[in-house]
Design a protein around this motif. Structure first.
Motif, PDB file in Angstrom:
ATOM      1  N   PRO A  81       0.804  -1.233   0.000  1.00 41.99           N
ATOM      2  CA  PRO A  81       0.000   0.000   0.000  1.00 41.99           C
ATOM      3  C   PRO A  81       0.836   1.283   0.000  1.00 41.99           C
ATOM      4  CG  PRO A  81       0.003  -0.952   2.195  1.00 41.99           C
ATOM      5  CD  PRO A  81       0.822  -1.874   1.326  1.00 41.99           C
ATOM      6  N   VAL A  82       1.644   1.421  -1.023  1.00 44.60           N
ATOM      7  CA  VAL A  82       2.449   2.625  -1.247  1.00 44.60           C
ATOM      8  C   VAL A  82       2.336   2.932  -2.727  1.00 44.60           C
ATOM      9  CG1 VAL A  82       4.804   3.538  -1.337  1.00 44.60           C
ATOM     10  CG2 VAL A  82       4.075   2.174   0.631  1.00 44.60           C
ATOM     11  N   GLY A  83       2.114   4.189  -3.065  1.00 41.05           N
ATOM     12  CA  GLY A  83       1.968   4.538  -4.474  1.00 41.05           C
ATOM     13  C   GLY A  83       2.540   5.900  -4.776  1.00 41.05           C
ATOM     14  N   TYR A  84       2.256   6.394  -5.967  1.00 37.05           N
ATOM     15  CA  TYR A  84       2.873   7.678  -6.331  1.00 37.05           C
ATOM     16  C   TYR A  84       2.334   8.830  -5.516  1.00 37.05           C
ATOM     17  CZ  TYR A  84      -1.053   8.009  -9.667  1.00 37.05           C
ATOM     18  OH  TYR A  84      -2.300   8.033 -10.249  1.00 37.05           O
ATOM     19  N   ALA A  85       1.155   8.669  -4.914  1.00 34.41           N
ATOM     20  CA  ALA A  85       0.680   9.724  -4.010  1.00 34.41           C
ATOM     21  C   ALA A  85       1.569   9.820  -2.771  1.00 34.41           C
ATOM     22  CB  ALA A  85      -0.764   9.471  -3.595  1.00 34.41           C
ATOM     23  N   ASP A  86       2.384   8.803  -2.546  1.00 35.61           N
ATOM     24  CA  ASP A  86       3.336   8.829  -1.434  1.00 35.61           C
ATOM     25  C   ASP A  86       4.724   9.260  -1.892  1.00 35.61           C
ATOM     26  OD1 ASP A  86       1.515   7.565   0.582  1.00 35.61           O
ATOM     27  OD2 ASP A  86       1.540   5.949  -0.885  1.00 35.61           O
ATOM     28  N   GLY A  87       4.818   9.751  -3.107  1.00 35.18           N
ATOM     29  CA  GLY A  87       6.114  10.143  -3.640  1.00 35.18           C
ATOM     30  C   GLY A  87       6.927   8.963  -4.152  1.00 35.18           C
ATOM     31  N   TYR A  88       6.304   7.794  -4.198  1.00 38.68           N
ATOM     32  CA  TYR A  88       6.965   6.630  -4.787  1.00 38.68           C
ATOM     33  C   TYR A  88       6.696   6.742  -6.284  1.00 38.68           C
ATOM     34  CZ  TYR A  88       8.907   1.914  -4.603  1.00 38.68           C
ATOM     35  OH  TYR A  88       9.715   0.801  -4.732  1.00 38.68           O
ATOM     36  N   LEU A  89       7.638   7.375  -6.970  1.00 40.13           N
ATOM     37  CA  LEU A  89       7.375   7.943  -8.293  1.00 40.13           C
ATOM     38  C   LEU A  89       6.810   6.929  -9.290  1.00 40.13           C
ATOM     39  CD1 LEU A  89      10.499  10.273  -8.676  1.00 40.13           C
ATOM     40  CD2 LEU A  89       8.121  10.980  -8.338  1.00 40.13           C
ATOM     41  N   ARG A  90       5.868   7.422 -10.073  1.00 41.94           N
ATOM     42  CA  ARG A  90       5.227   6.592 -11.098  1.00 41.94           C
ATOM     43  C   ARG A  90       6.240   6.058 -12.095  1.00 41.94           C
ATOM     44  NH1 ARG A  90       2.483   7.859 -15.737  1.00 41.94           N
ATOM     45  NH2 ARG A  90       0.838   6.395 -16.303  1.00 41.94           N
ATOM     46  N   ALA A  91       7.348   6.789 -12.256  1.00 41.62           N
ATOM     47  CA  ALA A  91       8.399   6.355 -13.177  1.00 41.62           C
ATOM     48  C   ALA A  91       9.020   5.030 -12.758  1.00 41.62           C
ATOM     49  CB  ALA A  91       9.484   7.434 -13.265  1.00 41.62           C
ATOM     50  N   LEU A  92       8.765   4.583 -11.524  1.00 38.14           N
ATOM     51  CA  LEU A  92       9.315   3.302 -11.056  1.00 38.14           C
ATOM     52  C   LEU A  92       8.561   2.107 -11.625  1.00 38.14           C
ATOM     53  CD1 LEU A  92       9.891   4.324  -7.345  1.00 38.14           C
ATOM     54  CD2 LEU A  92      11.681   3.565  -8.922  1.00 38.14           C
ATOM     55  N   GLY A  93       7.415   2.347 -12.217  1.00 38.80           N
ATOM     56  CA  GLY A  93       6.606   1.240 -12.753  1.00 38.80           C
ATOM     57  C   GLY A  93       7.424   0.394 -13.733  1.00 38.80           C
ATOM     58  N   GLY A  94       7.526  -0.892 -13.438  1.00 39.04           N
ATOM     59  CA  GLY A  94       8.283  -1.787 -14.303  1.00 39.04           C
ATOM     60  C   GLY A  94       9.780  -1.530 -14.321  1.00 39.04           C
ATOM     61  N   GLN A  95      10.264  -0.602 -13.509  1.00 41.46           N
ATOM     62  CA  GLN A  95      11.684  -0.205 -13.554  1.00 41.46           C
ATOM     63  C   GLN A  95      12.440  -0.533 -12.279  1.00 41.46           C
ATOM     64  OE1 GLN A  95      13.178   1.023 -16.196  1.00 41.46           O
ATOM     65  NE2 GLN A  95      11.257   1.025 -17.348  1.00 41.46           N
ATOM     66  N   GLY A  96      11.736  -0.570 -11.185  1.00 35.77           N
ATOM     67  CA  GLY A  96      12.450  -0.661  -9.920  1.00 35.77           C
ATOM     68  C   GLY A  96      12.234  -1.995  -9.245  1.00 35.77           C
ATOM     69  N   HIS A  97      12.696  -2.058  -8.011  1.00 35.56           N
ATOM     70  CA  HIS A  97      12.407  -3.234  -7.223  1.00 35.56           C
ATOM     71  C   HIS A  97      12.400  -2.873  -5.745  1.00 35.56           C
ATOM     72  CE1 HIS A  97      16.636  -3.233  -8.645  1.00 35.56           C
ATOM     73  NE2 HIS A  97      16.797  -3.040  -7.360  1.00 35.56           N
ATOM     74  N   CYS A  98      11.812  -3.746  -4.978  1.00 31.96           N
ATOM     75  CA  CYS A  98      11.841  -3.665  -3.523  1.00 31.96           C
ATOM     76  C   CYS A  98      12.635  -4.873  -3.042  1.00 31.96           C
ATOM     77  CB  CYS A  98      10.414  -3.700  -2.980  1.00 31.96           C
ATOM     78  SG  CYS A  98       9.394  -2.307  -3.486  1.00 31.96           S
ATOM     79  N   ALA A  99      12.651  -5.086  -1.732  1.00 24.82           N
ATOM     80  CA  ALA A  99      13.323  -6.276  -1.213  1.00 24.82           C
ATOM     81  C   ALA A  99      12.460  -6.887  -0.110  1.00 24.82           C
ATOM     82  CB  ALA A  99      14.708  -5.924  -0.687  1.00 24.82           C
ATOM     83  N   VAL A 100      12.417  -8.210  -0.111  1.00 23.57           N
ATOM     84  CA  VAL A 100      11.739  -8.956   0.944  1.00 23.57           C
ATOM     85  C   VAL A 100      12.779  -9.886   1.552  1.00 23.57           C
ATOM     86  CG1 VAL A 100       9.932 -10.625   1.487  1.00 23.57           C
ATOM     87  CG2 VAL A 100       9.491  -8.819  -0.196  1.00 23.57           C
TER      88      VAL A 100
END
Lengths: 385, 385
Positions: free
Chosen positions: A290-309
């Motif tokens: 539940p984090v999205g671009y409204a949280d400043g998690y930029l839309r440009a990250l779509g398909g480009q970035g990653h997180c870690a678990v």
């Protein structure tokens, strides 16, 4: 239920890491004094908390962008008077970088703010204010290559032609700002250094002798020729790498941790997210955070970035939604991703700089965009904040 | 000095335009009921003010993303009880879209929030809460193609296998969410419509008969087959074009106005801004505006976008700085750009959608990123807000 549990993600801000970064920069810049740039709400991390912690670390000079920011910071320091090694005898000096507009003078005086004078009109405005308010402090900004703020060469003559203007003021230092300090090989660095020196030489005698303030974060690492008597780091305090071509000498300051709120087992062809931008053809497990671009998690990250678990990188799949991000967690065993599993968005595995690079931007923009829905936790072992 | 003068820019939010957009969408969607999506702080414009104005316009159903947002909105409505055409007899219904995490149930009950149930685990959690709290309201979310939230087909069986779970709840409607509604020709729209119908048919009888909530903003313009009994517009309320391939049917809601704080006359070759990214070789006048990416004026706009001065477009030159943006105002006579000149960042000349396009993103991200340093002015002729 705790605020941490209730929020989509928790942003942890390590104030002691900011203090360590301040100490690192002091070592690098010595004997120059080190100011702290806390504009844009302390690069998004909370100007009040950051400035108080920097004070404890020995910082006495603060820079903000707008008068409003200076007013807030002064109010904070008045409400929570800092007690430093010197017992708080020395008041924090707050400098305002953005040019003032006519009418703001009384506000600056009332809140004990020091404007950085960027052009002849501003100098005249501030000098005129001395008629009502008495001798006023200021700094002088020379533009050596940013073409943004500061006196340009052709504007220097007025300083000699009307010496009574600068003479009416208590001008503390002369500064300039580097455009390419993060690119050590860029010829503009040396050009700016030379022009700064030449422009200072052209100043009337009393101004010529003033201390210089030169380097920003990256500029500190260009060496002593770029320091002057005071350096003004901002982003390096907050953990962004000021030397992008080399390992990061700064301690990490922020961690951002979300959690899995849903996992989808996909066993037939379908697409993920808006625009059906991410097709999934094989068996896959898609987790939603539940984090999205409204949280400043930029839309440009779509398909480009990653997180870690659990330290394992998991790719962002599909577009970033306003409030949600989807990850392909197929690389992890199912038992490792139940609902509630913590997800690292910024941390030991995915650094702030890496995240910024994935979004096609710089750590500065990620920091200043950090959202307001995150639960914010400040860490410090220092007693008084 | 007024807050408008003191801020780097003023953001004007026309609440009556939001009400007009609500009316436009009601016309389009009739006879379906029209909810108001006010998540992400009312798409950045202030959930409280927006929701109160929507209430006056007849809206009774509100959607937020996170429980925390629902709690805040409920508190707002309790503090300022809405008096609508029905005298406020009907309480605002606040729906929470994001899956709940175990432990949040009591918070939802205490604040009279209606969770949208996205998966079997959540359904079980909420049904279990009825043991303590009595019959509880809910909505059911079916995933027909977003692969993000909602029951997928393989999860539907549990609804029949454990009818006591849904039976314990007062489920009000069944919803789904479109992935490609802004692309009317995209085959996924029709696929989602068919799958929604098929999935509803597979629900046990009591759930099968429930009202459907289908379209988002763009979906409303796909026609009645995509409406169901309740539509859930968000971004169209705030003036973003829900029909990107056609003229915008919505009224503009936001205006963003900065001002020139410095003008540089350039008469020799030099560069503008960080990275020396913008070379200027001819004579030019560069104006600086105190708005930057820390204000959500995305860094991607550097060298890509433009502002307007007196209705004349002026290009952004060089990179966007954290607190500043530089414009080439050479096209205007010098007398037209003195310090203090208003600069339109969003308005009649540069629409929100155009700005978003220049930044390589969508109006949604611009709205939700609107900065906190702007002075915010709400416009409404409606008396009570």
């Amino acid at each position: 239920m705790s605020a941490t549990d209730r929020a989509g993600a928790t942003l942890t801000i390590d104030l002691d890491a900011i203090a360590r970064n301040y100490a690192t920069l002091c070592d690098r810049a010595t004997p120059a004094r080190v100011a702290g740039v806390v504009k844009a709400n302390g690069y998004g991390l909370g100007a009040d908390r950051v400035a108080s912690r920097l004070w404890k670390a020995g910082c006495r000079d603060f820079f903000v962008a707008l008068p409003e920011e200076g007013i807030r910071l002064r109010r904070h320091f008045r409400r929570y008077p800092p007690a430093g090694p010197d017992g708080g005898a020395e008041a924090p000096r707050i400098h305002v970088l953005c040019p003032m507009i006519r009418g703001i003078e009384a506000d600056l005086v009332a809140h004990d703010l020091i404007p950085v004078l960027n052009n002849p009109a501003e100098l005249a405005l501030w000098a005129a204010a001395t008629a009502r308010h008495g001798r006023l402090p200021a700094a002088l900004h020379l533009d050596t290559g940013m073409t943004r703020l500061g006196f340009i060469e052709s504007e220097l003559d007025m300083l000699s032609e009307k010496p009574e203007l600068a003479g009416a003021l208590d001008i503390r230092f002369v500064m300039t700002h580097l455009a390419c300090a993060d690119l050590p090989e860029h010829p503009l660095n040396e050009e700016q250094r030379r022009l700064f020196s030449a422009m200072r030489d052209r100043l009337p005698a009393p101004l010529r002798a003033l201390p210089a303030s030169f380097a920003n974060s990256s500029g500190i690492f260009l060496g002593p020729a770029f320091h002057g008597e005071m350096v003004r780091p901002g982003v390096a305090l907050y953990g962004v790498n000021p030397t992008p071509s080399r390992p990061n000498p700064m301690a990490q300051v922020v961690q951002l941790q979300g959690k899995i709120v849903q996992v989808h087992e996909i066993d037939r062809g379908r697409t993920v997210g808006y625009g059906a931008a991410h097709p999934v053809t094989r068996k896959a497990r898609i987790a939603t955070v539940p984090v999205g671009y409204a949280d400043g998690y930029l839309r440009a990250l779509g398909g480009q970035g990653h997180c870690a678990v659990n330290g394992v990188r998991v790719p962002i799949v599909g577009r970033i939604s306003m409030d949600l991000t989807t990850l392909d967690v197929s690389a992890l065993p199912e038992a490792a991703t139940p609902i509630g599993t913590p997800v690292e968005l910024i941390g030991p595995t995915v650094s702030l700089d890496e995240l910024a690079g994935n979004a096609g931007t710089i750590g500065y923009e990620i920091l200043t965009g950090l959202g307001r829905r995150y639960h914010r936790v400040y860490r410090t072992r220092s007693e008084a904040v």
